[in-house]
Write a protein that holds these residues in place. Structure first.
Motif, mmCIF file in Angstrom:
data_model
loop_
_atom_site.group_PDB
_atom_site.id
_atom_site.type_symbol
_atom_site.label_atom_id
_atom_site.label_comp_id
_atom_site.label_asym_id
_atom_site.label_seq_id
_atom_site.Cartn_x
_atom_site.Cartn_y
_atom_site.Cartn_z
ATOM 1 N N ASP B 159 0.268 -14.541 -12.035
ATOM 2 C CA ASP B 159 -0.913 -15.381 -11.686
ATOM 3 C C ASP B 159 -1.102 -15.899 -10.415
ATOM 4 N N GLN B 160 0.115 -16.585 -10.032
ATOM 5 C CA GLN B 160 0.250 -17.127 -8.238
ATOM 6 C C GLN B 160 -0.033 -15.870 -7.389
ATOM 7 N N PHE B 161 0.655 -14.705 -7.448
ATOM 8 C CA PHE B 161 0.592 -13.570 -6.505
ATOM 9 C C PHE B 161 -0.694 -13.219 -6.613
ATOM 10 N N GLU B 162 -1.423 -13.139 -7.881
ATOM 11 C CA GLU B 162 -2.777 -12.764 -8.090
ATOM 12 C C GLU B 162 -3.615 -13.543 -7.033
ATOM 13 N N ASP B 163 -3.645 -14.970 -7.319
ATOM 14 C CA ASP B 163 -4.495 -16.001 -6.750
ATOM 15 C C ASP B 163 -4.467 -15.657 -5.209
ATOM 16 N N LEU B 164 -3.054 -15.217 -4.674
ATOM 17 C CA LEU B 164 -2.857 -15.043 -3.506
ATOM 18 C C LEU B 164 -3.849 -13.825 -2.844
ATOM 19 N N ASP B 165 -3.643 -12.813 -3.699
ATOM 20 C CA ASP B 165 -4.107 -11.342 -3.020
ATOM 21 C C ASP B 165 -4.316 -10.565 -4.482
ATOM 22 N N GLU B 166 -5.740 -10.340 -4.870
ATOM 23 C CA GLU B 166 -5.834 -9.530 -5.784
ATOM 24 C C GLU B 166 -5.147 -8.300 -6.081
ATOM 25 N N ALA B 175 2.022 0.862 -6.465
ATOM 26 C CA ALA B 175 2.634 2.497 -6.251
ATOM 27 C C ALA B 175 2.937 2.580 -4.778
ATOM 28 N N GLU B 176 2.070 2.205 -3.859
ATOM 29 C CA GLU B 176 2.360 2.355 -2.638
ATOM 30 C C GLU B 176 3.677 1.811 -1.998
ATOM 31 N N ILE B 177 3.849 0.475 -2.529
ATOM 32 C CA ILE B 177 5.109 -0.320 -2.100
ATOM 33 C C ILE B 177 6.184 0.566 -2.623
ATOM 34 N N MET B 178 6.347 0.815 -3.698
ATOM 35 C CA MET B 178 7.383 1.375 -4.459
ATOM 36 C C MET B 178 7.659 3.069 -4.421
ATOM 37 N N GLY B 179 6.489 3.790 -4.438
ATOM 38 C CA GLY B 179 6.630 5.046 -4.685
ATOM 39 C C GLY B 179 6.651 6.087 -3.263
ATOM 40 N N SER B 180 7.548 6.985 -3.513
ATOM 41 C CA SER B 180 7.639 8.014 -2.362
ATOM 42 C C SER B 180 5.991 8.762 -2.094
ATOM 43 N N GLU B 181 5.909 8.927 -0.454
ATOM 44 C CA GLU B 181 4.567 9.517 -0.455
ATOM 45 C C GLU B 181 4.596 10.831 -1.068
ATOM 46 N N ASP B 182 5.448 11.633 -1.176
ATOM 47 C CA ASP B 182 5.461 12.914 -1.875
ATOM 48 C C ASP B 182 4.989 12.933 -3.175
ATOM 49 N N TRP B 183 5.504 11.826 -3.910
ATOM 50 C CA TRP B 183 5.181 11.619 -5.284
ATOM 51 C C TRP B 183 3.833 11.141 -5.330
ATOM 52 N N ILE B 184 3.531 10.251 -4.597
ATOM 53 C CA ILE B 184 1.926 9.959 -4.811
ATOM 54 C C ILE B 184 0.992 10.939 -4.408
ATOM 55 N N ALA B 185 1.298 11.662 -3.623
ATOM 56 C CA ALA B 185 0.330 12.839 -3.268
ATOM 57 C C ALA B 185 0.326 13.865 -4.572
ATOM 58 N N ALA B 186 1.657 14.130 -5.179
ATOM 59 C CA ALA B 186 1.687 14.974 -6.211
ATOM 60 C C ALA B 186 0.764 14.448 -7.366
ATOM 61 N N TYR B 259 9.990 -7.197 7.200
ATOM 62 C CA TYR B 259 9.705 -6.017 6.168
ATOM 63 C C TYR B 259 8.609 -5.183 6.897
ATOM 64 N N ASP B 260 8.959 -3.869 7.075
ATOM 65 C CA ASP B 260 7.917 -2.954 7.767
ATOM 66 C C ASP B 260 7.592 -1.840 6.922
ATOM 67 N N GLY B 261 7.794 -1.866 5.630
ATOM 68 C CA GLY B 261 7.202 -0.833 4.785
ATOM 69 C C GLY B 261 5.650 -0.943 4.391
ATOM 70 N N PRO B 262 5.208 0.008 3.332
ATOM 71 C CA PRO B 262 3.801 -0.054 3.200
ATOM 72 C C PRO B 262 3.498 -1.367 2.852
ATOM 73 N N ARG B 263 2.237 -1.897 2.925
ATOM 74 C CA ARG B 263 1.600 -3.132 2.695
ATOM 75 C C ARG B 263 2.309 -4.415 3.279
ATOM 76 N N ALA B 264 2.786 -4.129 4.243
ATOM 77 C CA ALA B 264 3.700 -5.305 4.578
ATOM 78 C C ALA B 264 2.990 -6.537 4.922
ATOM 79 N N GLY B 265 1.793 -6.586 5.045
ATOM 80 C CA GLY B 265 0.903 -7.740 5.303
ATOM 81 C C GLY B 265 1.081 -8.750 3.877
ATOM 82 N N MET B 266 0.928 -7.810 2.870
ATOM 83 C CA MET B 266 0.534 -8.191 1.542
ATOM 84 C C MET B 266 2.000 -8.915 0.973
ATOM 85 N N VAL B 267 2.944 -7.942 1.357
ATOM 86 C CA VAL B 267 4.519 -8.562 1.033
ATOM 87 C C VAL B 267 5.015 -9.921 1.739
#
Lengths: 370, 563
Positions: B159-166, B175-186, B259-267
């Motif tokens: 709930d708190q994360f969600e209130d911060l950023d939907e 999926a972007e933060i955790m998954g590999s790009e190849d997998w996401i594409a596939a 942290y400089d992975g995907p969605r860095a701002g959100m994290v």
């Protein structure tokens, strides 16, 4: 009759059409039930009408409900489920659900609405005691007594504590050879308030108290383990009174015309219904779903009451309950749920017994063996 | 006395060593086709052995499959206990370092949180609950409730994360933060194709596991589960609340400013939120206590620890009225002891039944074997007739005979031997069981006795009498000893059959006439405690084998004849 049937069938069809019509279905089903008059009522009330609408389908029965939980577990371990739909009591349905042997279902999806549009979930209400349980009937465990053995000058027994009153009502009693129901009755007659029974029974002292109360009549009790025992004992005059399922007593009283009376006080309601075994193949599952939609609708459940005196689990079925199919008597007064009969009742406490069954049963059996 | 395996006692050629001697003297003896005779003989014998084996193979396989395997399975079940460590792998490991005193540490609660959460998604937590309920009353509903209740812990963070950023409540960003790009594409391609099966297996992004030690693991579990069990795309399913809890743990433990992975701002925003004093947290221990106060008592944890090992002696202890406790095996409360008592009763009643069968069967068998053939055959049918009738019918018939309003009591009352209000109680007790079972098992006693007695030549008795023996002496000293093998065979049959009998005691036994097998049946079909049933069955098997061994020592198994 035909018109309502067609109407109902068409409503059922419109509800189901989108989901089921195009799907592949098997042509045979194995239903598991209890045998005897109860299975006969299911055969007459929903299987035969269903087969009339679906002449290609064949249905076979397996009378294994009494050991359904153990059998399903064994089938599951062997990886070969041969049953399509299984009739079990609610407590067993709960255990099958816990063990992952029964399929969870969505009432909105699987069950037909009431004719007035009430959703199935509301129509069944509290009867859906487990996510896997599809209720059919309400039955109760009540007492029957020999009307010709009531001592002269005494009134017929009309309350549960008369079971303990050996002075007014001498003679043997029969009780089920398990703690469930007996412990509750014992505490109730030992002065425990009805809504505190399970709090008391959860304690060691409460269990001892119940057993001590049962001790008072232990020498005069014949313990039964099959539902047919009490009716036989009553018919033979072996006992003065005994507990069993109300449908069995109905058949002793009305169908076999024995001098037996009903004592409804503190009858314990319980539920019986279907579960779908987990892991059915898609075509078999589709057939089962199609059958269930029909077999649990309002009219079918009401029809069943014409063959056996168990109450339909749907609220909307109650007003449709008519007369007995062969005896031609009104069935409503013989239903456990009839207001006259249901003045003082108890509902089987599933959660409590799921927890305490093993523990209290060990004590109870040790007490019995003493 | 000859001894085939011992050293030769003769020096000359004997049938035994002629070949060997010939070998030694003049090289191998050859068969007609020139191969050494020994080899040729060996081959012929081997062929014979294989043929013999092939002939008995169907029986051997049948016995193995239908008899040995189930018994082995039963023995295994009576100690097998993998369900606890399989369902709660992290918890059992964490509990290993707990000394069992007071409450376990937060680590244990954390492990239990992840274990039970995953078990609940797999719908196996209730199974564990039923298993533990045999040991601790209340475990069943505790696990049932907790499966649903655990979401409350994760929702605090979710709930708190969600209130911060939907986005934290969306499937895609996760999926972007955790998954590999190849997998996401596939996976995208697969989703678009709308086909069944063959979903590209989820792969963690390189670096995700180091950046988020907990959350990556949790997400991996979630994604794989979603793919295999639900057959849904992780790109479209928002993760479980468990993943949010794991993320909170990571954010609280480390700094994500770099942290400089995907969605860095959100994290990074979430990291700042976690660091801020307003951020609400809940300890796992409190969360569990919130779901059910039983989690806040040591008992449940002690029970889990006690049953963590893959194999347990718990079932066997239960089967002899004891229980496993943290302090070792202890006797059960007196008011719960029943099994030893039932074992004793079963043995005692089986013996009584065996002896009554001998007493009743012996004269009948004697009569059968000494009457002219024609009369004997008629009598034999009378013995066999009940044998061909259904067991249930015979047992129910005894009910009609023995009950208080039954035939025997009616006759006694009519004769005036018994007052009407004090009719004899002959059923639903030990007496009823003994009578009904003696009747049912009688043919098993009479048949072996008869087959042995009919081989005793009548001339022996006549000879004894002609030498001056009285009738009794002739019987007791000459006839009876020769009939003992029949008694032995009949007794073993009847005793072993009755020790495992279950239907008849269930119907006519009442409370004082039931056997241990009735409890075994109860645990198989009603309480579903198969482990305990297996332990009871194993003990019964051992008792029978012991008695068989004792019988062999005392009477000698060679003395048993079935015909």
């Amino acid at each position: 009759m035909n018109l309502t049937k067609t109407l109902l069938a068409s409503t059922a069809l419109t509800v189901a059409a989108g989901a089921v019509a195009a799907q592949e279905m098997t042509d045979s089903m194995t239903l598991v039930s209890w045998g005897g008059a109860y299975q006969e009522s299911q055969q007459k009330a929903y299987v035969e009408p269903y087969l009339e609408d679906n002449p290609d389908v064949s249905v076979s029965w397996d009378e294994s409900s009494a050991e359904a939980v153990a059998r399903l577990r064994a089938m599951n371990e062997a990886g070969n489920i041969t049953w399509d739909l299984v009739d079990v009591v609610a407590a067993d349905a709960m255990r099958l659900c816990d063990e992952g042997l029964a399929m969870e279902y969505d009432p909105e999806d699987l069950l037909a609405e009431a004719p007035d549009g009430t959703s199935a979930e509301d129509d069944f209400g509290d009867m859906i005691v487990s996510d896997c349980f599809i209720p059919q009937i309400v039955y109760s465990t009540a007492f029957g007594y020999r009307t010709d053995m009531v001592p002269e000058g005494a009134d017929a027994p009309d309350e549960i504590c008369d079971v303990w009153d050996l002075e007014t009502y001498p003679g043997k009693r029969s009780l089920e050879k398990r703690p469930i129901n007996n412990m509750e009755w014992a505490l109730y007659c030992d002065g425990v308030a009805k809504d505190e029974i399970y709090d008391v029974l959860a304690t060691e002292e409460g269990q001892d108290q119940a057993l001590a109360k049962l001790d008072e009549i232990k020498d005069d009790v014949i313990w039964w383990s099959a539902g047919a025992d009490t009716p036989q004992l009553l018919a033979d005059g072996e006992i003065f009174m005994g507990s069993t399922y109300n449908g069995r007593l109905f058949s002793v009283i009305e169908e076999q015309d024995q001098p037996v009376g009903m004592m409804w006080d503190m009858q314990v309601f319980d539920l019986d219904g279907w579960i779908i075994p987990e892991g059915l193949e898609e075509p078999a599952l589709n057939r089962v779903k199609d059958f269930l939609m029909f077999a649990t609708d309002t009219q079918r459940l009401a029809d069943q009451a014409a063959y056996i005196s168990y109450g339909p689990a749907r609220q909307s079925s109650a007003p449709l309950v008519g007369q007995h199919a062969t005896l031609g008597i009104d069935m409503a007064p013989h239903m456990p749920t009839d207001p006259e009969n249901a003045e003082n009742t108890l509902l089987y406490n599933y959660e409590f017994w799921a927890d305490y069954r093993d523990d209290i049963d060990a004590k109870f059996q040790a007490w019995l063996a003493q | 006395m000859t001894d085939a395996t011992g050293a030769d006692k003769f020096t000359g050629p004997t049938p035994d060593n002629a070949l060997r001697q010939a070998d030694a003297e003049s090289g191998p003896v050859l068969a007609a086709d020139g191969t050494p005779l020994k080899k040729s003989l060996g081959r012929a014998l081997r062929m014979q052995k294989i043929r013999a084996l092939a002939l008995i193979a169907p029986l051997l396989i049948f016995v193995l499959v239908s008899f040995i395997a189930p018994i082995a399975d039963m023995l295994f079940r009576s100690v097998e206990n993998q369900i606890v460590s399989e369902t709660l792998p992290r918890t059992t490991e964490a509990l290993g370092s707990w000394d069992g005193e007071g409450m376990p540490s937060e680590d244990v609660f954390e492990a239990a949180y992840y274990d039970i959460f995953i078990a609940a998604e797999n719908r196996i937590h209730t199974r564990l609950g039923s298993r533990l309920n045999y040991e601790l009353t209340g475990a069943s509903s505790l696990f049932r409730r907790s499966g649903r209740g655990l979401d409350d812990i994760g929702e605090v963070y979710q709930d708190q994360f969600e209130d911060l950023d939907e986005n934290w409540d969306e499937a895609r960003p996760w999926a972007e933060i955790m998954g590999s790009e190849d997998w996401i594409a596939a996976q995208e391609e697969w989703d678009a194709a709308d086909e069944e099966g063959g979903m590209p297996r989820f792969q963690l992004r390189e670096g995700a596991a180091t950046a988020f030690p907990n959350a990556a693991q949790a997400y991996l579990t979630f994604a794989r589960f979603t793919q295999t069990e639900d057959e849904d795309s992780p790109l479209e399913e928002e993760p479980w609340s468990m993943v949010h809890t794991a993320l909170y743990q990571d954010l609280a433990a480390e700094d994500y400013a770099s942290y400089d992975g995907p969605r860095a701002g959100m994290v990074q925003a979430a990291d700042e939120l976690v660091a801020s004093p307003d951020f609400q947290t809940v300890t796992f221990a409190d969360g569990f206590a919130e779901i059910d106060e039983d989690w806040a008592t040591p008992e449940i944890w002690q029970t889990i620890k006690l049953y963590s090992p893959n194999y347990t002696s718990g079932y066997f202890l239960n089967a002899v009225d004891m229980q496993l406790t943290p302090d070792g095996a202890e006797a059960r409360d007196a008011d719960e002891q029943i099994y030893l008592f039932l074992f004793k009763r079963t043995l005692f009643m089986s013996l009584v039944i065996t002896f009554s069968c001998i007493a009743l069967g012996y004269p009948v068998a004697f009569l059968l074997s000494n009457l002219p053939m024609r009369t004997a055959n008629v009598l034999m049918i009378l013995v066999l007739l009940p044998f061909w009738t259904s067991l249930l019918v015979r047992t129910s018939a005894w009910k009609v005979m023995l009950q208080q309003q039954g035939v025997i009591n009616d006759v006694l009352v009519w004769l005036g031997l018994v007052a009407d209000d004090s009719r004899l109680v002959m059923i639903n007790n030990q007496f009823g069981t003994i009578v009904a079972m003696t009747h049912i098992l009688l043919p098993f006693m009479i048949l072996p006795m008869y087959s042995v007695m009919s081989t005793i030549p009548p001339s022996y008795l006549r000879a004894a009498k002609s030498l001056g023996a009285t009738n009794w002496t002739a019987f007791w000293r000459v006839y009876f000893p020769q009939s003992i093998p029949g008694i032995g065979a009949g007794s073993i049959l009847v005793f072993i059959l009755s020790i495992g009998y279950y239907i008849t005691p269930e119907i006519v036994g009442g409370t004082t006439g039931t056997f241990i097998s009735n409890r075994i049946a109860y645990h198989i079909s009603t309480s579903l405690n198969w482990g305990l049933a297996a332990a009871l069955g194993s003990i019964l098997l051992v008792v029978v084998l012991l008695l068989y061994w004792a019988y062999d020592r005392i009477v000698g198994i060679d003395n048993v004849k079935l015909g």
